[in-house]
Design a protein around this motif. Structure first.
Motif, PDB file in Angstrom:
ATOM      1  N   ALA A  72      44.394   2.134 -50.811  1.00 17.38           N
ATOM      2  CA  ALA A  72      44.748   3.549 -50.623  1.00 17.38           C
ATOM      3  C   ALA A  72      46.006   3.893 -51.410  1.00 17.38           C
ATOM      4  N   PRO A  73      46.100   5.130 -51.910  1.00 18.91           N
ATOM      5  CA  PRO A  73      47.348   5.574 -52.536  1.00 18.91           C
ATOM      6  C   PRO A  73      48.445   5.626 -51.468  1.00 18.91           C
ATOM      7  N   SER A  74      49.695   5.705 -51.879  1.00  9.87           N
ATOM      8  CA  SER A  74      50.769   5.805 -50.890  1.00  9.87           C
ATOM      9  C   SER A  74      50.629   7.138 -50.164  1.00  9.87           C
ATOM     10  N   GLY A  75      50.331   7.065 -48.866  1.00 15.53           N
ATOM     11  CA  GLY A  75      50.104   8.290 -48.102  1.00 15.53           C
ATOM     12  C   GLY A  75      49.997   7.951 -46.637  1.00 15.53           C
ATOM     13  N   THR A  76      49.764   8.970 -45.815  1.00 23.96           N
ATOM     14  CA  THR A  76      49.707   8.745 -44.377  1.00 23.96           C
ATOM     15  C   THR A  76      48.539   9.493 -43.765  1.00 23.96           C
ATOM     16  N   GLY A  77      48.197   9.085 -42.542  1.00 26.91           N
ATOM     17  CA  GLY A  77      47.215   9.819 -41.746  1.00 26.91           C
ATOM     18  C   GLY A  77      45.798   9.725 -42.262  1.00 26.91           C
ATOM     19  N   TRP A  78      45.427   8.595 -42.843  1.00 27.21           N
ATOM     20  CA  TRP A  78      44.058   8.481 -43.357  1.00 27.21           C
ATOM     21  C   TRP A  78      43.061   8.587 -42.231  1.00 27.21           C
ATOM     22  N   ARG A  79      42.088   9.454 -42.396  1.00 30.03           N
ATOM     23  CA  ARG A  79      41.009   9.520 -41.415  1.00 30.03           C
ATOM     24  C   ARG A  79      39.688   9.754 -42.144  1.00 30.03           C
ATOM     25  N   GLN A  80      38.616   9.313 -41.511  1.00 32.76           N
ATOM     26  CA  GLN A  80      37.313   9.420 -42.164  1.00 32.76           C
ATOM     27  C   GLN A  80      36.847  10.863 -42.211  1.00 32.76           C
ATOM     28  N   ALA A  81      36.451  11.317 -43.406  1.00 34.62           N
ATOM     29  CA  ALA A  81      35.999  12.700 -43.561  1.00 34.62           C
ATOM     30  C   ALA A  81      34.493  12.762 -43.760  1.00 34.62           C
ATOM     31  N   GLY A  82      33.896  11.682 -44.195  1.00 33.57           N
ATOM     32  CA  GLY A  82      32.454  11.726 -44.414  1.00 33.57           C
ATOM     33  C   GLY A  82      31.949  10.461 -45.068  1.00 33.57           C
ATOM     34  N   LEU A  83      30.629  10.335 -45.074  1.00 28.74           N
ATOM     35  CA  LEU A  83      29.974   9.201 -45.720  1.00 28.74           C
ATOM     36  C   LEU A  83      28.863   9.766 -46.586  1.00 28.74           C
ATOM     37  N   LEU A  84      28.830   9.393 -47.863  1.00 31.57           N
ATOM     38  CA  LEU A  84      27.771   9.943 -48.711  1.00 31.57           C
ATOM     39  C   LEU A  84      27.014   8.840 -49.428  1.00 31.57           C
ATOM     40  N   ARG A  85      25.761   9.174 -49.749  1.00 30.21           N
ATOM     41  CA  ARG A  85      24.898   8.257 -50.480  1.00 30.21           C
ATOM     42  C   ARG A  85      24.668   8.836 -51.868  1.00 30.21           C
ATOM     43  N   HIS A  86      24.846   8.003 -52.876  1.00 31.26           N
ATOM     44  CA  HIS A  86      24.630   8.466 -54.239  1.00 31.26           C
ATOM     45  C   HIS A  86      23.830   7.412 -55.002  1.00 31.26           C
ATOM     46  N   ALA A 119      32.079  14.112 -53.112  1.00 31.88           N
ATOM     47  CA  ALA A 119      33.097  13.583 -52.197  1.00 31.88           C
ATOM     48  C   ALA A 119      34.132  14.657 -51.870  1.00 31.88           C
ATOM     49  N   LEU A 120      34.525  15.435 -52.869  1.00 26.57           N
ATOM     50  CA  LEU A 120      35.576  16.437 -52.656  1.00 26.57           C
ATOM     51  C   LEU A 120      35.125  17.576 -51.759  1.00 26.57           C
ATOM     52  N   LYS A 121      33.819  17.717 -51.591  1.00 25.21           N
ATOM     53  CA  LYS A 121      33.344  18.769 -50.683  1.00 25.21           C
ATOM     54  C   LYS A 121      33.743  18.486 -49.239  1.00 25.21           C
ATOM     55  N   PHE A 122      34.022  17.223 -48.939  1.00 22.85           N
ATOM     56  CA  PHE A 122      34.445  16.897 -47.579  1.00 22.85           C
ATOM     57  C   PHE A 122      35.831  17.435 -47.280  1.00 22.85           C
ATOM     58  N   MET A 123      36.574  17.796 -48.326  1.00 21.05           N
ATOM     59  CA  MET A 123      37.944  18.245 -48.136  1.00 21.05           C
ATOM     60  C   MET A 123      37.985  19.560 -47.383  1.00 21.05           C
ATOM     61  N   ALA A 124      37.095  20.476 -47.721  1.00 22.22           N
ATOM     62  CA  ALA A 124      37.121  21.811 -47.116  1.00 22.22           C
ATOM     63  C   ALA A 124      36.885  21.759 -45.601  1.00 22.22           C
TER      64      ALA A 124
END
Length: 346
Positions: free
Chosen positions: A281-295, A338-343
């Motif tokens: 992980a990059p240096s950061g905090t509060g990692w939580r799962q946002a989604g799982l995708l199949r490609h 993957a970035l769609k999970f951000m919204a």
DNA sequence: AACACGGGGCT
DNA sequence: AGCCCAGTGTT
């Protein structure tokens, strides 16, 4: 030399004149336009290319303009089309033609095939369509049409050389470019992989497979191995003040070469444990799962776990990308998904 | 000859 | 879930 005109190619051309589709790469026979369309159409369907070709042509109307672009710009415009080595070779080819050949493409199959990204198919297609060379390119469509016309039951890929030779017998000197496109249109519209419309086919009188009732079974193929599954974890590191996310550039060669990606773990055959994944992980905090995708890639399926968190500084080799700029970057479809999970994650 | 290389659309 | 697609380059 075998006798020619054993098949009624005139009937095919008449059918083509009546049924051909108005596609943007058929408006002009300029070699640049023909070449650009043929590279985009490598393993890519017509509807998909329709969303890219006009934009490319508007942005880069000739080979000199494309040659002057940066590779990152070309990759950004190519993003989503897949097989990204095509975009890198397209750009390399444009530079070669513009700067070392005064903007002129070579006009023979042999010379065309020496250029980057131009193989046996594209060399013949460009030569036939742009330069009226009497040759028949072999693509998936013409391979299928030929296998049926001659009722070749040998499975692919072993049958390729034989089909290549048989296809050349269909050549007619008058309209080589139209013949190539007519055969491809026939393959995509009539002589389809499943449920071919044989009664409507202009070549049905010549087709050995139709006469034997085995058209739908051809061409035969050897079974492919099942795709393995790989697992990865990607991190959306969000900067609080403006919502920018960390991206980094992938190596020039290999999968998604030269494209951008989210920071994350390597992709392995086993799922990742929390502890092992967080080491990437990059240096950061509060990692939580946002989604799982199949490609699904060409030779494996990826299960990508996407995690969001906040970060305040960049990590090694990464940079901040603001949300409003994402559409102009060289982001492959996987990471757009993957970035769609951000919204969802407010 | 076999493999690496995307992504979407169809059955 | 598997197959196909206007294929090319490397090993």
């Amino acid at each position: 030399m075998r006798p020619r005109h054993t098949h009624d190619m005139q009937a095919l051309l008449i059918w083509y004149d009546a049924h051909q589709r108005r596609l943007p790469w058929r408006v002009s026979l300029d070699a640049y336009r023909v070449w650009l369309s043929e590279v985009m159409l490598q393993q890519t369907t017509v509807p998909t290319v329709l969303g890219y070709y006009p934009r490319f042509l508007e942005r880069w109307p000739n080979v000199e303009a494309l040659a002057r672009a940066s590779q990152d710009e070309v990759l950004a415009q190519w993003a989503g089309l897949g097989y990204y080595s095509r975009a890198r070779k397209l750009h390399a080819c444009a530079k070669l033609v513009a700067f070392e050949r005064q903007g002129r493409f070579p006009e023979t199959v042999e010379a065309l095939q020496k250029l980057p990204g131009i193989g046996p198919y594209t060399a013949k297609a460009v030569a036939a369509i742009a330069f009226k060379v009497n040759t028949v390119p072999m693509d998936g469509n013409i391979e299928r049409v030929t296998a049926r016309l001659f009722a070749i039951t040998t499975p692919l890929p072993a049958a390729k050389p034989m089909l290549q030779e048989l296809a050349q017998r269909l050549a007619v000197p008058k309209r080589p470019g139209d013949l190539a496109q007519a055969l491809m249109d026939l393959g995509s519209g009539i002589c389809t992989p499943t449920k071919p419309a044989c009664p409507a086919c202009p070549l049905k009188k010549d087709c050995q497979a139709f006469k034997k009732g085995i058209a739908e079974n051809l061409p035969a193929r050897v079974k492919r191995a099942a795709k393995p599954v790989r697992h990865g974890v990607a991190f959306i590191a969000e900067r609080k003040k403006d919502g920018a996310v960390l991206l980094r550039k992938r190596p020039e060669a290999g999968l998604l070469g030269g494209m951008l990606e989210l920071p994350g773990t390597p992709w392995q055959s086993e799922p990742w444990t929390d502890e092992a994944a967080l080491a990437f992980a990059p240096s950061g905090t509060g990692w939580r799962q946002a989604g799982l995708l199949r490609h699904v890639f060409t030779h494996f399926t990826l299960m990508l776990e996407v995690r969001t968190g906040s970060a305040t500084r960049t990590s090694q080799g990464a940079f901040w990308a603001k949300p409003e700029n994402l559409s102009q970057l060289a982001l492959p479809t996987l990471f757009k998904k993957a970035l769609k999970f951000m919204a969802l994650d407010v």
